[in-house]
Design a protein around this motif. Sequence first.
Motif, PDB file in Angstrom:
ATOM      1  N   LYS A 115       0.833  -1.202   0.000  1.00  0.00           N
ATOM      2  CA  LYS A 115       0.000   0.000   0.000  1.00  0.00           C
ATOM      3  C   LYS A 115       0.869   1.254   0.000  1.00  0.00           C
ATOM      4  O   LYS A 115       0.579   2.240  -0.705  1.00  0.00           O
ATOM      5  CB  LYS A 115      -0.935   0.014   1.201  1.00  0.00           C
ATOM      6  N   LEU A 116       1.942   1.230   0.796  1.00  0.00           N
ATOM      7  CA  LEU A 116       2.876   2.358   0.797  1.00  0.00           C
ATOM      8  C   LEU A 116       3.457   2.571  -0.596  1.00  0.00           C
ATOM      9  O   LEU A 116       3.497   3.704  -1.108  1.00  0.00           O
ATOM     10  CB  LEU A 116       3.999   2.111   1.799  1.00  0.00           C
ATOM     11  N   ARG A 156      -1.969  13.221  -2.042  1.00  0.00           N
ATOM     12  CA  ARG A 156      -1.555  11.837  -2.280  1.00  0.00           C
ATOM     13  C   ARG A 156      -0.234  11.493  -1.602  1.00  0.00           C
ATOM     14  O   ARG A 156      -0.056  10.379  -1.119  1.00  0.00           O
ATOM     15  CB  ARG A 156      -1.516  11.553  -3.780  1.00  0.00           C
ATOM     16  N   PHE A 157       0.671  12.467  -1.550  1.00  0.00           N
ATOM     17  CA  PHE A 157       1.893  12.223  -0.783  1.00  0.00           C
ATOM     18  C   PHE A 157       1.564  12.127   0.707  1.00  0.00           C
ATOM     19  O   PHE A 157       2.198  11.370   1.443  1.00  0.00           O
ATOM     20  CB  PHE A 157       2.932  13.327  -1.041  1.00  0.00           C
ATOM     21  N   GLY A 158       0.540  12.857   1.125  1.00  0.00           N
ATOM     22  CA  GLY A 158       0.092  12.756   2.514  1.00  0.00           C
ATOM     23  C   GLY A 158      -0.460  11.371   2.829  1.00  0.00           C
ATOM     24  O   GLY A 158      -0.211  10.807   3.896  1.00  0.00           O
ATOM     25  N   GLU A 159      -1.187  10.807   1.862  1.00  0.00           N
ATOM     26  CA  GLU A 159      -1.716   9.443   2.028  1.00  0.00           C
ATOM     27  C   GLU A 159      -0.571   8.431   2.068  1.00  0.00           C
ATOM     28  O   GLU A 159      -0.623   7.450   2.827  1.00  0.00           O
ATOM     29  CB  GLU A 159      -2.676   9.125   0.884  1.00  0.00           C
ATOM     30  N   ALA A 160       0.449   8.678   1.262  1.00  0.00           N
ATOM     31  CA  ALA A 160       1.611   7.783   1.262  1.00  0.00           C
ATOM     32  C   ALA A 160       2.346   7.859   2.600  1.00  0.00           C
ATOM     33  O   ALA A 160       2.788   6.837   3.138  1.00  0.00           O
ATOM     34  CB  ALA A 160       2.553   8.154   0.116  1.00  0.00           C
ATOM     35  N   ALA A 161       2.462   9.071   3.150  1.00  0.00           N
ATOM     36  CA  ALA A 161       3.098   9.240   4.459  1.00  0.00           C
ATOM     37  C   ALA A 161       2.308   8.501   5.544  1.00  0.00           C
ATOM     38  O   ALA A 161       2.885   7.881   6.452  1.00  0.00           O
ATOM     39  CB  ALA A 161       3.201  10.724   4.806  1.00  0.00           C
ATOM     40  N   SER A 162       0.980   8.546   5.443  1.00  0.00           N
ATOM     41  CA  SER A 162       0.125   7.830   6.391  1.00  0.00           C
ATOM     42  C   SER A 162       0.336   6.321   6.283  1.00  0.00           C
ATOM     43  O   SER A 162       0.380   5.610   7.297  1.00  0.00           O
ATOM     44  CB  SER A 162      -1.340   8.180   6.117  1.00  0.00           C
ATOM     45  N   LEU A 174       2.769   1.292   8.578  1.00  0.00           N
ATOM     46  CA  LEU A 174       3.694   0.170   8.440  1.00  0.00           C
ATOM     47  C   LEU A 174       4.683   0.114   9.602  1.00  0.00           C
ATOM     48  O   LEU A 174       4.850  -0.940  10.232  1.00  0.00           O
ATOM     49  CB  LEU A 174       4.449   0.270   7.112  1.00  0.00           C
ATOM     50  N   VAL A 175       5.331   1.255   9.899  1.00  0.00           N
ATOM     51  CA  VAL A 175       6.363   1.244  10.948  1.00  0.00           C
ATOM     52  C   VAL A 175       5.759   1.152  12.343  1.00  0.00           C
ATOM     53  O   VAL A 175       6.431   0.737  13.294  1.00  0.00           O
ATOM     54  CB  VAL A 175       7.285   2.476  10.827  1.00  0.00           C
ATOM     55  N   LYS A 176       4.484   1.521  12.473  1.00  0.00           N
ATOM     56  CA  LYS A 176       3.812   1.378  13.769  1.00  0.00           C
ATOM     57  C   LYS A 176       3.633  -0.102  14.115  1.00  0.00           C
ATOM     58  O   LYS A 176       3.909  -0.527  15.237  1.00  0.00           O
ATOM     59  CB  LYS A 176       2.454   2.076  13.742  1.00  0.00           C
ATOM     60  N   PHE A 177       3.148  -0.848  13.154  1.00  0.00           N
ATOM     61  CA  PHE A 177       2.886  -2.270  13.393  1.00  0.00           C
ATOM     62  C   PHE A 177       4.131  -3.144  13.183  1.00  0.00           C
ATOM     63  O   PHE A 177       4.248  -4.210  13.793  1.00  0.00           O
ATOM     64  CB  PHE A 177       1.753  -2.761  12.485  1.00  0.00           C
ATOM     65  N   ARG A 230      11.881  -2.141   6.047  1.00  0.00           N
ATOM     66  CA  ARG A 230      12.121  -0.864   6.711  1.00  0.00           C
ATOM     67  C   ARG A 230      13.082   0.037   5.936  1.00  0.00           C
ATOM     68  O   ARG A 230      12.830   1.250   5.776  1.00  0.00           O
ATOM     69  CB  ARG A 230      12.657  -1.102   8.134  1.00  0.00           C
ATOM     70  N   GLU A 231      14.177  -0.500   5.456  1.00  0.00           N
ATOM     71  CA  GLU A 231      15.160   0.324   4.757  1.00  0.00           C
ATOM     72  C   GLU A 231      14.557   0.961   3.506  1.00  0.00           C
ATOM     73  O   GLU A 231      14.716   2.167   3.273  1.00  0.00           O
ATOM     74  CB  GLU A 231      16.384  -0.515   4.371  1.00  0.00           C
ATOM     75  N   GLU A 232      13.838   0.151   2.727  1.00  0.00           N
ATOM     76  CA  GLU A 232      13.219   0.668   1.508  1.00  0.00           C
ATOM     77  C   GLU A 232      12.113   1.660   1.839  1.00  0.00           C
ATOM     78  O   GLU A 232      11.950   2.697   1.169  1.00  0.00           O
ATOM     79  CB  GLU A 232      12.665  -0.491   0.677  1.00  0.00           C
ATOM     80  N   ALA A 233      11.357   1.347   2.889  1.00  0.00           N
ATOM     81  CA  ALA A 233      10.273   2.233   3.319  1.00  0.00           C
ATOM     82  C   ALA A 233      10.819   3.575   3.780  1.00  0.00           C
ATOM     83  O   ALA A 233      10.242   4.635   3.479  1.00  0.00           O
ATOM     84  CB  ALA A 233       9.476   1.575   4.439  1.00  0.00           C
ATOM     85  N   ASP A 234      11.938   3.555   4.510  1.00  0.00           N
ATOM     86  CA  ASP A 234      12.557   4.801   4.973  1.00  0.00           C
ATOM     87  C   ASP A 234      13.016   5.655   3.791  1.00  0.00           C
ATOM     88  O   ASP A 234      12.896   6.893   3.823  1.00  0.00           O
ATOM     89  CB  ASP A 234      13.746   4.494   5.884  1.00  0.00           C
ATOM     90  N   GLU A 235      13.532   5.023   2.774  1.00  0.00           N
ATOM     91  CA  GLU A 235      13.970   5.755   1.584  1.00  0.00           C
ATOM     92  C   GLU A 235      12.780   6.415   0.890  1.00  0.00           C
ATOM     93  O   GLU A 235      12.858   7.572   0.439  1.00  0.00           O
ATOM     94  CB  GLU A 235      14.683   4.811   0.616  1.00  0.00           C
TER      95      GLU A 235
END
Length: 264
Positions: free
Chosen positions: A205-206, A224-230, A235-238, A245-250
């Motif tokens: 989803k991210l 839409r970038f706001g939705e992506a940030a959400s 993801l990182v909450k759960f 994580r590394e790819e998500a952080d990037e």
Amino acid sequence: MRKFLYIVLITGTLASCSEYQKALKSEDTKVKYQLAERFFKEAKYKKASRLFEQIVPKYRGKPQGERVTYLYARSLFETGYYFTSAYQFERFVKTYPKSDSLQTASFLEAKSYYMESPRYSIDQKETIKAVDKLQSFINNYPDSKHLSDANVMVDELTTKIEKKAYEIAKQYNTISDYKSSIKATENFLSDYPGTSFREDAMFLKLSATYNLATKSFKTLMEDRFGEAASAYRSLVKFYPESKYREEADEIMATITEELAKFTK
């Protein structure tokens, strides 16, 4: 000595085949029944099933009908004709609801559907039917000796159904249909909250929301970038130690940069 034993074996096999062929052509139902029973006990299920198939209609309504019908279904199952065995076990269950073999027949009916379940990439209609049948068995026989096996099969089939649904959402993202991927992923997470693919789906989803934002008109980018940030925060909450994580952080770093442009 070996030659003698070989001759005896060949002779016995030929005699058995001859006996079987005669029984198939015979009009004597009793002969067919006795030989079918013998073949079943000898684990010669294919021959047994063919003989039982011929006599099942003739024993309907008779005392032997229950046993003949059950052994016919069992023979089909043991031979690997699962689609037909499922049908025959279902008929048995409906016809003989007070049978001592009812529980086993119900389990083998469900297992027949389980055996017919295709690989996950194919339409899962049969898999869904197998899960329904197994769940019905579990509900009807909570103390069954087959309960553990039934639960294992349900878990396996459910995972297969979930994988199919997840792969569909993933495929939408692969072909750049990001809106469909987001919708399919949201439905997936709603329909299967306990799925083993939850972490994968949340990262998907991210990825889809981020990709959609980057391809959007400027007037839609901020939202839409706001939705992506959400999606990232969820993801990182759960999964703070997520394998993504590394790819998500990037991705989040890029999102932050893009959102900063709208505050200037």
